[in-house]
Design a protein around this motif. Sequence first.
Motif, PDB file in Angstrom:
ATOM      1  N   UNK A   1       0.825  -1.205   0.000  1.00 56.33           N
ATOM      2  CA  UNK A   1       0.000   0.000   0.000  1.00 56.33           C
ATOM      3  C   UNK A   1       0.860   1.256   0.000  1.00 56.33           C
ATOM      4  N   UNK A   2       2.087   1.141   0.533  1.00 66.08           N
ATOM      5  CA  UNK A   2       2.963   2.309   0.626  1.00 66.08           C
ATOM      6  C   UNK A   2       4.406   1.850   0.740  1.00 66.08           C
ATOM      7  N   UNK A   3       5.311   2.762   0.430  1.00 71.85           N
ATOM      8  CA  UNK A   3       6.738   2.492   0.587  1.00 71.85           C
ATOM      9  C   UNK A   3       7.397   3.783   1.081  1.00 71.85           C
ATOM     10  N   UNK A   4       8.368   3.640   1.985  1.00 71.22           N
ATOM     11  CA  UNK A   4       9.147   4.780   2.475  1.00 71.22           C
ATOM     12  C   UNK A   4      10.568   4.596   1.964  1.00 71.22           C
ATOM     13  N   UNK A   5      11.092   5.610   1.288  1.00 69.41           N
ATOM     14  CA  UNK A   5      12.437   5.551   0.721  1.00 69.41           C
ATOM     15  C   UNK A   5      13.360   6.477   1.503  1.00 69.41           C
TER      16      UNK A   5
END
Length: 134
Positions: free
Chosen positions: A113-117
């Motif tokens: 649903x989401x990704x943090x880079x």
Amino acid sequence: MKVFWDYGHHPILETGTPIITPDQDITLFHLHPQYEVFWFFEPCRCSTIINGRYIETDYPMAIITSPYCMHFTYFLSSIYSKVKRNVLYFDDQMIRDFGEEAVPIQSLLSSDQAVILNLSQCDPILQRVSRDLV
């Protein structure tokens, strides 16, 4: 409190907007039918809650959320109140118009649903070019 925002079918870029800090006592959980790419280049301590999962970060970052993903990000201290964020909202039409190769959101999200880079791990040239774009 409004929790559902619809930005329409045209890409929208917001630059230099502030993020909530703890002393403001505001909770802005929200969702929308568009993808969101949210980023800032300064290292600062943040809390992000995505679909009930709590994540703390302390680095320059980008967050990519898929449509209808409930999320909220805030700084953990008011000392970061001068740090500004940039946000791009867009829908599937932009991906179709430009192609997955140009806008690789599906590849970046995979089935999440989401990704943090962590942007501090990016190539410094990429950071410089990206910073010049905003």
